[in-house]
Scaffold this active site. Sequence first.
Site, PDB file in Angstrom:
ATOM      1  N   GLU A  48      -1.005  52.060 -51.764  1.00 53.38           N
ATOM      2  CA  GLU A  48       0.344  51.488 -51.637  1.00 53.38           C
ATOM      3  C   GLU A  48       0.940  51.112 -53.000  1.00 53.38           C
ATOM      4  OE1 GLU A  48       2.139  51.461 -49.022  1.00 53.38           O
ATOM      5  OE2 GLU A  48       0.804  51.418 -47.291  1.00 53.38           O
ATOM      6  N   HIS A  83       4.486  57.846 -48.158  1.00 54.00           N
ATOM      7  CA  HIS A  83       3.206  58.399 -47.690  1.00 54.00           C
ATOM      8  C   HIS A  83       3.256  59.908 -47.451  1.00 54.00           C
ATOM      9  CE1 HIS A  83       0.956  54.675 -47.309  1.00 54.00           C
ATOM     10  NE2 HIS A  83       2.072  54.106 -46.854  1.00 54.00           N
ATOM     11  N   HIS A 137       9.911  54.518 -46.379  1.00 56.09           N
ATOM     12  CA  HIS A 137       8.582  54.267 -46.952  1.00 56.09           C
ATOM     13  C   HIS A 137       7.531  55.227 -46.375  1.00 56.09           C
ATOM     14  CE1 HIS A 137       4.980  52.246 -48.295  1.00 56.09           C
ATOM     15  NE2 HIS A 137       4.570  52.231 -47.040  1.00 56.09           N
ATOM     16  N   SER A 188       8.397  54.706 -52.967  1.00 54.15           N
ATOM     17  CA  SER A 188       9.467  54.728 -51.966  1.00 54.15           C
ATOM     18  C   SER A 188      10.474  53.610 -52.190  1.00 54.15           C
ATOM     19  CB  SER A 188       8.876  54.610 -50.561  1.00 54.15           C
ATOM     20  OG  SER A 188       8.156  53.398 -50.425  1.00 54.15           O
TER      21      SER A 188
END
Length: 298
Positions: free
Chosen positions: A208, A167, A162, A227
């Site tokens: 997110e 990110h 993730h 992700s």
Amino acid sequence: MFEEAQLYSPVTTEADGSVTVHLAHDHPGANDPAYRARREEIAKAALAWRPGQPSPAISYTEEEQAVWETVCRELAPKHERYAVTEYRAALERLALPTDHVPNLDEVTARVSALSGWRYVPAAGLVPLDDFYGALADRVFHSTQYVRHPAVPLYTPEPDIIHEVIGHGHLLATPTFGELHRLAGIAARRLTDPENLRFLSKVFWFSLEFGVVIEDGEVRAYGAGILSSYGEIEEFREMEHRSLNLVEMGTADYDITAYQPVLYLAESIDEIVDVIGGFFTTATDETIAAMAHRAAAAT
Ligand SMILES: [Fe+2]
């Protein structure tokens, strides 16, 4: 409600120096002693790290490499179809390995060359003010463990897949890297933890789990969607709502499940105007006023 303890497995250190990662009873690794030991080894390395030192060099096991490789392979065609253009450009420019888990210093070397961001290790939950505040300096606190191999489809916790695949590629882009930085600058202005929580929820529903219309298609720009190959299959079917800062900042959500409601921006410009504008101008006073409006409306 947003509960940090739900998102991260708590990490504690005993007097004898031993480290325990407390996995919830329904965590896929809860009854796997080898996985628990591995989580503790990796958490211990992060706790021993001090600023200025190289990040802990984790020797990832074949099983961990296989999870990374599987997720990369499954996500590639989905990114091609569903990720925003800047993210897809970052996939090429960063060219992260897809056959093995990179160490954080390798990620830093690649991302910082493009946009100046650095990765530093985190054992688990970083206090919200530290995590968000560091974004102001283009510093990203990252876990290093890999999700349990039984469920590569989804992790309720932010593992290295993730942090880096989600990110890392966003941090390498001009628009979304800057939005992360602006969130950090905003966080540093806030003194009331309630207001920081409001900001963290706006971050949650944008960087997110944000979706946006680009070239006439609904695409994802949120790290949580990009992700997770389970989530990326589902996001177009979920309820989409217009950007609404008051609603986003005060929403209740269950982070352990797929997100049922997503906030859909009409364009990248709208994300910059609304989300970026919020991060640029938010203060304790403006957030308290928004939270008050939400409370009055219920
Ligand atoms: Fe995240």
